[in-house]
Design an enzyme around this catalytic site. Structure first.
Site, PDB file in Angstrom:
ATOM      1  CD  GLU A 107      -1.251  -2.184   2.322  1.00  0.00           C
ATOM      2  OE1 GLU A 107      -0.106  -2.652   2.082  1.00  0.00           O
ATOM      3  OE2 GLU A 107      -1.941  -2.563   3.274  1.00  0.00           O
ATOM      4  CB  CYS A 126      -0.566  -2.822   9.076  1.00  0.00           C
ATOM      5  SG  CYS A 126       0.524  -1.581   8.331  1.00  0.00           S
TER       6      CYS A 126
END
Length: 145
Positions: A52, A79
């Site tokens: 990401e 996360c």
């Protein structure tokens, strides 16, 4: 939608082949992929080199850090670090595959977008291609045991 997640899964598979935890991400604007990445934590020796984060870095332009008209497809629930970056980049929609009860920061753990200090909450759609994404992860870790 499924086609973009398939591309994220391909990035995840490529990451696994490189010995990285198999997570992949693509960023889409106006129906076109503008950035793609797989984890490169081991390769770069960088704990922030999550799929990401790398995709967000590739999609942003100098002087314009916002991705307000973009959607992010990622194979695993982000996360807390990645969720914070997604918020700061103002990603419009987040689509993710497998849920991550241990390390996730969206539906589990820190639930970054639920905090009053979070300045932007994307639309969130979890569980896309969940079984395929989870299988990549299970197979990767089973091979290492």
């Amino acid at each position: 939608m499924a086609g973009f997640m398939a591309q994220a899964l391909a990035e995840a598979a490529a990451a696994g082949t490189r010995g990285e935890v198999p997570v992949g991400a693509v960023i889409v604007r106006d129906g076109r992929v503008i950035a793609r990445a797989g984890n490169r934590v081991e390769e770069l020796g960088d704990p922030t080199a999550h799929a990401e984060m790398l995709a967000i870095r590739a999609a942003t332009a100098p002087g314009d850090r916002r991705l307000e008209d973009c959607d992010l497809y990622v194979t695993l629930e982000p996360c807390p670090m990645c969720a914070a970056a997604i918020s700061l980049a103002r990603v419009r929609r987040l689509y993710f595959g497998a849920y991550d009860p241990k390390g996730g920061g969206v539906e589990h753990g820190a639930k970054v977008f639920d905090h009053s200090t979070c300045h932007h909450r994307p639309e969130i759609y979890g569980g896309l291609e969940e079984s395929r994404a989870a299988l990549l992860l299970r197979d990767f870790f089973a091979a290492r045991r």
